[in-house]
Design a protein around this motif. Structure first.
Motif, PDB file in Angstrom:
ATOM      1  N   LYS A   1       5.955 -28.858 -13.900  1.00 35.78           N
ATOM      2  CA  LYS A   1       6.981 -27.869 -14.189  1.00 35.78           C
ATOM      3  C   LYS A   1       7.605 -28.200 -15.519  1.00 35.78           C
ATOM      4  O   LYS A   1       7.967 -29.356 -15.786  1.00 35.78           O
ATOM      5  CB  LYS A   1       8.063 -27.847 -13.100  1.00 35.78           C
ATOM      6  CG  LYS A   1       9.254 -26.913 -13.375  1.00 35.78           C
ATOM      7  CD  LYS A   1       8.879 -25.447 -13.248  1.00 35.78           C
ATOM      8  CE  LYS A   1      10.059 -24.516 -13.514  1.00 35.78           C
ATOM      9  NZ  LYS A   1      10.989 -24.386 -12.402  1.00 35.78           N
TER      10      LYS A   1
ATOM     11  N   HIS B   1       7.298 -21.489  -5.578  1.00 34.69           N
ATOM     12  CA  HIS B   1       8.533 -21.765  -6.322  1.00 34.69           C
ATOM     13  C   HIS B   1       9.722 -21.893  -5.370  1.00 34.69           C
ATOM     14  O   HIS B   1      10.408 -20.920  -5.073  1.00 34.69           O
ATOM     15  CB  HIS B   1       8.773 -20.636  -7.329  1.00 34.69           C
ATOM     16  CG  HIS B   1       9.883 -20.916  -8.294  1.00 34.69           C
ATOM     17  ND1 HIS B   1      10.085 -20.167  -9.426  1.00 34.69           N
ATOM     18  CD2 HIS B   1      10.855 -21.862  -8.312  1.00 34.69           C
ATOM     19  CE1 HIS B   1      11.131 -20.630 -10.080  1.00 34.69           C
ATOM     20  NE2 HIS B   1      11.622 -21.659  -9.413  1.00 34.69           N
TER      21      HIS B   1
ATOM     22  N   ASP C   1      11.758 -18.507  -5.943  1.00 32.62           N
ATOM     23  CA  ASP C   1      12.793 -19.325  -6.565  1.00 32.62           C
ATOM     24  C   ASP C   1      13.909 -19.588  -5.545  1.00 32.62           C
ATOM     25  O   ASP C   1      15.091 -19.415  -5.850  1.00 32.62           O
ATOM     26  CB  ASP C   1      13.342 -18.692  -7.843  1.00 32.62           C
ATOM     27  CG  ASP C   1      14.161 -19.682  -8.659  1.00 32.62           C
ATOM     28  OD1 ASP C   1      14.195 -20.879  -8.290  1.00 32.62           O
ATOM     29  OD2 ASP C   1      14.776 -19.261  -9.661  1.00 32.62           O
TER      30      ASP C   1
ATOM     31  N   HIS D   1      13.076 -24.747  -4.258  1.00 30.18           N
ATOM     32  CA  HIS D   1      13.847 -25.963  -4.563  1.00 30.18           C
ATOM     33  C   HIS D   1      14.377 -26.499  -3.236  1.00 30.18           C
ATOM     34  O   HIS D   1      15.342 -25.978  -2.689  1.00 30.18           O
ATOM     35  CB  HIS D   1      15.011 -25.631  -5.497  1.00 30.18           C
ATOM     36  CG  HIS D   1      14.580 -25.092  -6.826  1.00 30.18           C
ATOM     37  ND1 HIS D   1      14.361 -25.899  -7.924  1.00 30.18           N
ATOM     38  CD2 HIS D   1      14.307 -23.828  -7.236  1.00 30.18           C
ATOM     39  CE1 HIS D   1      13.980 -25.147  -8.953  1.00 30.18           C
ATOM     40  NE2 HIS D   1      13.940 -23.888  -8.565  1.00 30.18           N
TER      41      HIS D   1
ATOM     42  N   HIS E   1       9.312 -16.761 -12.114  1.00 29.72           N
ATOM     43  CA  HIS E   1      10.355 -15.728 -12.025  1.00 29.72           C
ATOM     44  C   HIS E   1      10.399 -14.743 -13.209  1.00 29.72           C
ATOM     45  O   HIS E   1      11.402 -14.614 -13.884  1.00 29.72           O
ATOM     46  CB  HIS E   1      11.748 -16.315 -11.754  1.00 29.72           C
ATOM     47  CG  HIS E   1      12.173 -17.505 -12.567  1.00 29.72           C
ATOM     48  ND1 HIS E   1      12.017 -17.578 -13.913  1.00 29.72           N
ATOM     49  CD2 HIS E   1      12.788 -18.663 -12.185  1.00 29.72           C
ATOM     50  CE1 HIS E   1      12.504 -18.724 -14.346  1.00 29.72           C
ATOM     51  NE2 HIS E   1      12.975 -19.403 -13.320  1.00 29.72           N
TER      52      HIS E   1
HETATM   53 ZN   LIG Z   1      13.496 -22.273  -9.914  1.00 33.98          ZN
END
Ligand SMILES: [Zn+2]
Length: 489
Positions: A162, A76, A327, A78, A253
Motif C-alpha cells: 500500500k 480495502h 474502505d 482497516h 477508492h
Molecule cells: Zn483506506
C-alpha cells in the motif's frame, strides 16, 4: 463347482460424506447462473450438480429460492489492530465481514506499528490468526523507509503493498517521487501489486492550511480542500510510474467521474492497473451531507457531488473500474463527534453494508447478479493472485460462499452493526433490497440469518500467486544507475 468369493467391500464401505451440502439454490458465477446443489469437503467445493447426485452431508443448508455466490473479497479494509483497537479489532472487524457476506478481507498497513517490517507483520499475524472469523490478506507498507523490506515482506506472504500518496489516518508521510519510482521498480521485479491512495499530499495540505487561515470550518470545507484535481493529479502520476516500470498498481477508492476516461485510456495502452470504487461514491452526495452526517461521512477522498455517481456506476458495470471495495474505516464514536470538521476522524465502517447496497442496485435493474459477482469477488481474486482458488464456484475452489436472499428488505441501522466500537453509518435508515443470509468460509457457516457464529481463528491468511513479473525500462532503473560507468545505451 464353487462360486468365487464375492467382494462385498464396495457395498459395505460408507458413502463419502461431505461436510456441508447447500441444497435447492441457484449458483451464480460471473459467467452465468444455474440451479445446483453444492457440497463441501475439507474446506473445498467437492460437488456441484443435480440434487439427485449430491453426496450425503453432515450438515445441510436449505437454499430454496436463494442464490449462492462466491463470497465477497473486500480488498480495502482497516481492521485497526494492532495499535488502534479503540476503533476496531480482528474480532469485531471480521465478525462485521461475516455478517456482510464477505469471506476475505485485505487489511491496510496504516496500523500502529505500520506493517512495514517482518516484525510488524508478525505482530499483526499473531492478532489476526487468533481472532479472524473470515480469511484475510495483509498489506505491507511502501514508503521511503521500507524499500529494503519489500522483498522480505513479499516472501513472508503479504497480499500486496500500500502506498499513501495522500495523507490519511495514521499520518504516514507520502514518500517522495524518487522513492516511489524505486519502490515501483522493486515491485515490478517481484510482480506484486501496489494499492495506491491517489491524492496529492502537498496540494491537500496547502489548501487545508489556506482554508483554516481563512476561517473556513463548515460542512463542505473538507470536500473543498480535497477537490477532484487533488485526486486527478495523483492518479496521473501513479499511471505514469506504473507504465514506465511495469509495476502492477491498484487505485483504491476511485471517486471522480473525470478519472474514468484517464483510466480507460491507460488500460487501453496496457498499463498494468486495476481500480476499485466504493458504495459511498455510488450512493452518497456531498451536497446532502450536513451537520453530524457531514462529520460521519468525512473521508479521504471526500464524497463527491451527486452528479458524479452515474459515471462511476457505468464505469463499474462496463469494467473500466474493476471492482467494488469498501474502505471500511472504523473509528471510536468520540472521534467522529468533534466540533470542528477538521478534527473529525476520516472514514466510516462499510464491510458489513456493501453487499446489501450493491444488491439493491441489482434489484433496481441497474446491474445483474453476475456483474456483482465479477466486481465483488472474481475481479479482486484475479488482481491479487487468488484466481482459481477464490472468486468462482467450481470444484476444487475454496468453499468461500454466500447465500443471498434478493428479496429481503430492511433499513440499515447503525445500532445493528457488528463493528461494536464503531456503530455509525452514513447510510442510516436507507432501505436495502437483497441481503446475505448465510456466509460460509472454507466450508464453515460463520453467519446464518444475521447471527454470526463463534469462529475466532477460523480465518486463514491468504497469500498471492501472481503471474510472472514484467518489469520495464530496466536499463535506467535506480539499481542499474548505481553501477559505476553504467550506460543505458
Ligand atoms: Zn483506506
Amino acid at each position: 463347482m464353487t462360486q468365487p468369493p464375492v467382494d462385498t467391500a464396495a457395498d459395505t464401505q460408507p458413502e463419502p460424506m461431505a461436510d456441508l451440502l447447500i441444497t435447492g439454490g441457484t449458483v451464480v458465477n460471473e459467467t452465468g447462473r444455474f440451479p445446483a446443489d453444492v457440497a463441501v469437503k475439507d474446506g473445498l467445493i467437492a460437488f456441484i450438480g443435480h440434487p439427485s447426485l449430491a453426496p450425503r452431508a453432515k450438515r445441510v443448508l436449505e437454499a430454496k429460492g436463494r442464490f449462492i455466490l462466491p463470497g465477497a473479497i473486500d480488498v480495502h479494509t482497516h481492521i485497526r489492530e494492532p495499535g488502534m483497537t479503540q476503533k476496531e479489532n480482528w474480532t469485531t472487524g471480521t465478525r462485521a465481514a461475516a455478517a456482510g457476506g464477505v469471506t476475505t478481507v485485505f487489511d491496510m498497513p496504516n496500523t500502529d506499528p505500520p506493517t512495514w517490517s517482518l516484525e510488524a507483520l508478525a505482530e499483526k499475524q499473531a492478532a489476526a490468526e487468533k481472532q479472524a472469523h473470515v480469511n484475510y490478506g495483509l498489506y505491507g507498507l511502501l514508503d521511503e523507509r521500507t524499500l529494503g523490506n519489500i522483498e522480505p515482506l513479499t516472501k513472508a506472504g503479504v497480499i500486496g503493498f500500500k502506498l499513501f500518496l495522500g495523507n490519511t489516518t495514521g499520518n504516514l508521510p507520502a514518500p517522495n517521487d524518487g522513492a516511489v519510482l524505486e519502490g515501483f521498480e522493486i515491485l515490478a521485479g517481484l510482480g506484486m501489486r501496489c494499492s495506491i491512495h491517489a491524492e496529492n499530499s502537498p496540494m491537500l495540505f496547502w489548501r487545508e492550511r489556506r482554508m483554516r487561515e481563512a476561517g473556513r470550518d463548515d460542512d463542505f470545507a473538507h470536500w473543498c480542500a480535497r477537490a477532484d484535481i487533488v485526486a486527478l493529479e495523483s492518479l496521473g502520476r501513479a499511471i505514469c510510474l506504473s507504465e514506465w516500470t511495469g509495476a502492477r498498481i491498484h487505485i483504491v477508492h476511485e471517486s471522480c467521474a473525470r478519472s474514468v476516461p484517464v483510466i480507460r485510456e491507460a488500460k487501453a495502452r496496457g498499463v498494468p492497473m486495476t481500480v476499485e470504487t466504493c458504495p459511498q461514491f455510488l450512493f452518497l452526495a456531498a451536497e446532502e451531507l450536513t451537520g453530524q452526517q457531514a462529520k460521519i461521512a468525512r473521508m479521504n477522498p471526500p464524497i463527491r457531488e451527486g452528479a458524479q455517481r452515474e459515471a462511476l456506476l457505468k464505469a463499474l458495470i462496463d469494467g473500466t473500474i474493476d471492482m467494488i471495495a469498501t474502505d471500511h474505516a472504523p473509528h471510536a464514536m468520540e472521534e467522529k463527534q468533534r466540533d470542528s470538521i477538521w478534527d473529525n476522524a476520516c472514514g466510516f465502517p462499510g464491510v458489513e453494508t456493501s453487499m446489501r447496497l450493491m444488491l439493491t442496485l441489482v434489484d433496481q435493474g441497474k446491474m445483474r447478479l453476475e456483474d456483482y459477482v465479477r466486481m465483488s469477488s472474481a475481479a479482486p481474486a484475479r488482481a491479487f493472485g487468488l484466481a482459481g482458488r477464490k472468486g468462482v464456484i467450481q470444484p476444487g475452489a475454496d468453499a468461500d460462499l454466500v447465500v443471498v436472499d434478493v428479496t429481503k428488505r430492511a433499513p440499515i441501522l447503525a445500532e445493528m452493526l457488528h463493528s461494536e466500537k464503531s456503530r455509525f453509518t452514513p447510510y442510516e435508515g436507507i432501505e436495502t433490497v437483497g441481503a446475505p443470509v448465510a456466509t460460509i468460509v472454507r466450508g464453515r457457516v460463520v453467519m446464518e440469518n444475521g447471527l454470526v457464529a463463534e469462529a475466532a481463528g477460523w480465518g486463514r491468511q491468504e497469500r498471492p500467486v501472481m503471474p510472472p513479473a514484467a518489469p520495464r525500462n530496466l536499463a535506467t532503473s535506480t539499481q542499474a544507475i548505481l553501477r559505476p560507468g553504467a550506460m543505458p545505451f
